[in-house]
Design a protein around this motif. Structure first.
Motif, PDB file in Angstrom:
ATOM      1  N   ARG A   1      -2.367  -5.177   4.677  1.00 21.49           N
ATOM      2  CA  ARG A   1      -3.184  -4.024   4.278  1.00 21.49           C
ATOM      3  C   ARG A   1      -4.616  -4.181   4.778  1.00 21.49           C
ATOM      4  NH1 ARG A   1      -5.920  -6.106  -0.048  1.00 21.49           N
ATOM      5  NH2 ARG A   1      -4.691  -7.538  -1.285  1.00 21.49           N
ATOM      6  N   ASN A   2      -5.201  -3.044   4.997  1.00 16.38           N
ATOM      7  CA  ASN A   2      -6.601  -2.956   5.388  1.00 16.38           C
ATOM      8  C   ASN A   2      -7.272  -2.098   4.328  1.00 16.38           C
ATOM      9  OD1 ASN A   2      -9.019  -2.926   6.686  1.00 16.38           O
ATOM     10  ND2 ASN A   2      -8.396  -1.483   8.276  1.00 16.38           N
ATOM     11  N   GLY A   3      -7.840  -2.745   3.338  1.00 15.45           N
ATOM     12  CA  GLY A   3      -8.387  -1.998   2.207  1.00 15.45           C
ATOM     13  C   GLY A   3      -7.253  -1.425   1.383  1.00 15.45           C
ATOM     14  N   GLU A   4      -7.174  -0.101   1.314  1.00 11.53           N
ATOM     15  CA  GLU A   4      -6.177   0.565   0.477  1.00 11.53           C
ATOM     16  C   GLU A   4      -4.971   1.077   1.264  1.00 11.53           C
ATOM     17  OE1 GLU A   4      -8.448   3.596  -1.508  1.00 11.53           O
ATOM     18  OE2 GLU A   4      -9.324   2.162  -2.888  1.00 11.53           O
ATOM     19  N   THR A   5      -4.917   0.820   2.567  1.00 13.67           N
ATOM     20  CA  THR A   5      -3.812   1.300   3.384  1.00 13.67           C
ATOM     21  C   THR A   5      -3.259   0.157   4.239  1.00 13.67           C
ATOM     22  OG1 THR A   5      -5.317   2.001   5.132  1.00 13.67           O
ATOM     23  CG2 THR A   5      -4.717   3.664   3.482  1.00 13.67           C
ATOM     24  N   TYR A   6      -2.160   0.440   4.884  1.00  9.41           N
ATOM     25  CA  TYR A   6      -1.545  -0.552   5.771  1.00  9.41           C
ATOM     26  C   TYR A   6      -2.404  -0.803   6.999  1.00  9.41           C
ATOM     27  CZ  TYR A   6       3.094  -0.706   3.620  1.00  9.41           C
ATOM     28  OH  TYR A   6       4.153  -0.917   2.778  1.00  9.41           O
ATOM     29  N   VAL A   7      -2.315  -2.008   7.518  1.00  8.27           N
ATOM     30  CA  VAL A   7      -2.861  -2.314   8.829  1.00  8.27           C
ATOM     31  C   VAL A   7      -2.067  -1.471   9.831  1.00  8.27           C
ATOM     32  CG1 VAL A   7      -3.038  -4.122  10.599  1.00  8.27           C
ATOM     33  CG2 VAL A   7      -3.570  -4.662   8.211  1.00  8.27           C
TER      34      VAL A   7
ATOM     35  N   PRO B   1       0.824  -1.221   0.000  1.00  8.64           N
ATOM     36  CA  PRO B   1       0.000   0.000   0.000  1.00  8.64           C
ATOM     37  C   PRO B   1       0.855   1.267   0.000  1.00  8.64           C
ATOM     38  CG  PRO B   1      -0.752  -1.531   1.693  1.00  8.64           C
ATOM     39  CD  PRO B   1       0.553  -2.063   1.167  1.00  8.64           C
ATOM     40  N   LEU B   2       0.249   2.338  -0.417  1.00 12.62           N
ATOM     41  CA  LEU B   2       0.872   3.661  -0.391  1.00 12.62           C
ATOM     42  C   LEU B   2      -0.079   4.576   0.369  1.00 12.62           C
ATOM     43  CD1 LEU B   2       1.995   3.688  -4.126  1.00 12.62           C
ATOM     44  CD2 LEU B   2       3.489   3.477  -2.127  1.00 12.62           C
ATOM     45  N   ASP B   3       0.058   4.600   1.681  1.00 12.80           N
ATOM     46  CA  ASP B   3      -0.885   5.332   2.523  1.00 12.80           C
ATOM     47  C   ASP B   3      -1.073   6.799   2.132  1.00 12.80           C
ATOM     48  OD1 ASP B   3      -1.204   2.949   3.844  1.00 12.80           O
ATOM     49  OD2 ASP B   3      -0.522   3.681   5.795  1.00 12.80           O
ATOM     50  N   PRO B   4      -0.017   7.510   1.696  1.00 12.16           N
ATOM     51  CA  PRO B   4      -0.230   8.904   1.309  1.00 12.16           C
ATOM     52  C   PRO B   4      -1.104   9.064   0.056  1.00 12.16           C
ATOM     53  CG  PRO B   4       2.101   8.495   1.722  1.00 12.16           C
ATOM     54  CD  PRO B   4       1.407   7.166   1.708  1.00 12.16           C
ATOM     55  N   LYS B   5      -1.230   8.009  -0.716  1.00 12.19           N
ATOM     56  CA  LYS B   5      -2.018   8.058  -1.952  1.00 12.19           C
ATOM     57  C   LYS B   5      -2.913   6.813  -2.019  1.00 12.19           C
ATOM     58  CE  LYS B   5       1.472  10.684  -4.479  1.00 12.19           C
ATOM     59  NZ  LYS B   5       2.235  10.807  -5.731  1.00 12.19           N
ATOM     60  N   PRO B   6      -3.906   6.733  -1.137  1.00 10.57           N
ATOM     61  CA  PRO B   6      -4.769   5.533  -1.108  1.00 10.57           C
ATOM     62  C   PRO B   6      -5.378   5.228  -2.482  1.00 10.57           C
ATOM     63  CG  PRO B   6      -5.241   6.958   0.754  1.00 10.57           C
ATOM     64  CD  PRO B   6      -4.318   7.722  -0.160  1.00 10.57           C
TER      65      PRO B   6
ATOM     66  N   ASP C   1       5.932   2.186   9.350  1.00 12.47           N
ATOM     67  CA  ASP C   1       6.334   3.354  10.127  1.00 12.47           C
ATOM     68  C   ASP C   1       6.176   4.636   9.329  1.00 12.47           C
ATOM     69  OD1 ASP C   1       7.024   1.718  12.303  1.00 12.47           O
ATOM     70  OD2 ASP C   1       9.069   1.445  11.550  1.00 12.47           O
ATOM     71  N   ASP C   2       6.088   4.494   7.990  1.00 11.84           N
ATOM     72  CA  ASP C   2       6.028   5.681   7.146  1.00 11.84           C
ATOM     73  C   ASP C   2       4.876   5.671   6.137  1.00 11.84           C
ATOM     74  OD1 ASP C   2       6.893   3.797   5.297  1.00 11.84           O
ATOM     75  OD2 ASP C   2       8.837   4.740   4.938  1.00 11.84           O
ATOM     76  N   GLY C   3       4.082   4.614   6.120  1.00  7.77           N
ATOM     77  CA  GLY C   3       2.974   4.531   5.172  1.00  7.77           C
ATOM     78  C   GLY C   3       3.396   4.142   3.769  1.00  7.77           C
ATOM     79  N   LEU C   4       4.692   3.910   3.568  1.00 10.05           N
ATOM     80  CA  LEU C   4       5.215   3.549   2.250  1.00 10.05           C
ATOM     81  C   LEU C   4       5.826   2.158   2.214  1.00 10.05           C
ATOM     82  CD1 LEU C   4       6.981   6.928   1.409  1.00 10.05           C
ATOM     83  CD2 LEU C   4       4.751   6.134   0.591  1.00 10.05           C
ATOM     84  N   ARG C   5       6.474   1.785   3.294  1.00  9.48           N
ATOM     85  CA  ARG C   5       7.142   0.492   3.370  1.00  9.48           C
ATOM     86  C   ARG C   5       6.702  -0.234   4.628  1.00  9.48           C
ATOM     87  NH1 ARG C   5      10.380   4.281   1.401  1.00  9.48           N
ATOM     88  NH2 ARG C   5      10.761   5.136   3.460  1.00  9.48           N
ATOM     89  N   PRO C   6       6.654  -1.555   4.567  1.00  9.10           N
ATOM     90  CA  PRO C   6       6.334  -2.280   5.790  1.00  9.10           C
ATOM     91  C   PRO C   6       7.487  -2.145   6.792  1.00  9.10           C
ATOM     92  CG  PRO C   6       6.841  -3.826   4.013  1.00  9.10           C
ATOM     93  CD  PRO C   6       6.849  -2.446   3.417  1.00  9.10           C
ATOM     94  N   ASN C   7       7.151  -2.112   8.067  1.00 11.09           N
ATOM     95  CA  ASN C   7       8.185  -2.126   9.100  1.00 11.09           C
ATOM     96  C   ASN C   7       8.625  -3.577   9.304  1.00 11.09           C
ATOM     97  OD1 ASN C   7       6.175  -3.297  10.704  1.00 11.09           O
ATOM     98  ND2 ASN C   7       5.746  -1.393  11.808  1.00 11.09           N
ATOM     99  N   THR C   8       9.458  -3.832  10.314  1.00  5.16           N
ATOM    100  CA  THR C   8       9.996  -5.176  10.517  1.00  5.16           C
ATOM    101  C   THR C   8       8.888  -6.210  10.690  1.00  5.16           C
ATOM    102  OG1 THR C   8      11.982  -4.245  11.510  1.00  5.16           O
ATOM    103  CG2 THR C   8      11.566  -6.557  11.932  1.00  5.16           C
ATOM    104  N   GLU C   9       7.870  -5.869  11.466  1.00  7.50           N
ATOM    105  CA  GLU C   9       6.746  -6.799  11.658  1.00  7.50           C
ATOM    106  C   GLU C   9       5.986  -7.004  10.348  1.00  7.50           C
ATOM    107  OE1 GLU C   9       2.683  -7.284  14.358  1.00  7.50           O
ATOM    108  OE2 GLU C   9       4.060  -5.647  14.793  1.00  7.50           O
ATOM    109  N   GLY C  10       5.771  -5.923   9.602  1.00  4.79           N
ATOM    110  CA  GLY C  10       5.096  -6.025   8.313  1.00  4.79           C
ATOM    111  C   GLY C  10       5.898  -6.831   7.309  1.00  4.79           C
ATOM    112  N   GLU C  11       7.222  -6.627   7.290  1.00  3.05           N
ATOM    113  CA  GLU C  11       8.107  -7.396   6.394  1.00  3.05           C
ATOM    114  C   GLU C  11       8.001  -8.889   6.698  1.00  3.05           C
ATOM    115  OE1 GLU C  11      10.735  -6.714   4.037  1.00  3.05           O
ATOM    116  OE2 GLU C  11      10.488  -4.554   3.977  1.00  3.05           O
ATOM    117  N   ALA C  12       8.033  -9.231   7.982  1.00  7.46           N
ATOM    118  CA  ALA C  12       7.965 -10.646   8.368  1.00  7.46           C
ATOM    119  C   ALA C  12       6.641 -11.253   7.921  1.00  7.46           C
ATOM    120  CB  ALA C  12       8.146 -10.797   9.876  1.00  7.46           C
TER     121      ALA C  12
END
Length: 165
Positions: free
Chosen positions: A127-133, A93-98, A138-149
């Motif tokens: 993801r939750n719809g068009e954005t990250y869970v 997802p790209l949270d700044p641009k859903p 941490d930035d709305g652009l890339r998954p953090n460590t938990e998201g990567e895993a």
């Protein structure tokens, strides 16, 4: 954030590490944060591989690169590697641009199918719809460590299903 991704020195927190193991080995690759598919194409080299997994396009779509150019770059990458099978992954997802990532994924999925490539979406659990869970970026652009895993675990499951045939 891998010290030397191409040489296989992959950040332990990368989703890639969740995929590698007894079923999948790393034959080569290229990854630099912030890169577009044009840079990927410029750095790709032939690799002796059964499967080429391409996870690319986030920066192309975020910065408005022409989709036809992205598609041509993906073809160039696949042609250069010349693996027996090509798998294209959905982008995160790209949270700044859903909605932008979803439209890109829909377009690239159809394109992949017209190329005879496989398509997987390892982002469904982050993801939750068009954005990250909440809590998985941490930035709305890339998954953090938990998201990567979590994405890596889903990627491995999807690859297992796809390549079982």
């Amino acid at each position: 954030m891998s010290p030397d991704f191409g040489a296989g020195d992959i950040d332990p927190g990368s989703w890639v590490m969740q995929v590698l193991g007894k079923d999948y080995s790393f034959a080569g690759g290229w990854a630099v944060p912030g890169s577009h598919t044009a840079a990927m194409l410029a750095h790709v080299v032939p690799v002796d591989a059964d499967v080429l997994l391409i996870f690319a396009g986030t920066n192309d779509v975020f910065f408005g690169d022409d989709i036809a150019t992205t598609e041509a770059n993906l073809v160039g990458i696949a042609d250069t590697v010349d693996a027996r099978r090509v798998v294209i992954s959905a982008i995160t997802p790209l949270d700044p641009k859903p909605g932008l990532a979803e439209r890109y994924n829909e377009t690239i999925q159809v394109f992949a199918e017209t190329q005879g490539w496989d398509w997987i979406d390892p982002t469904e659990d982050i993801r939750n719809g068009e954005t990250y869970v909440v809590g998985l970026t941490d930035d709305g652009l890339r998954p953090n460590t938990e998201g990567e895993a979590l994405m890596g675990q889903t990627m491995k499951l999807k690859l297992d299903e796809l390549l079982r045939d």
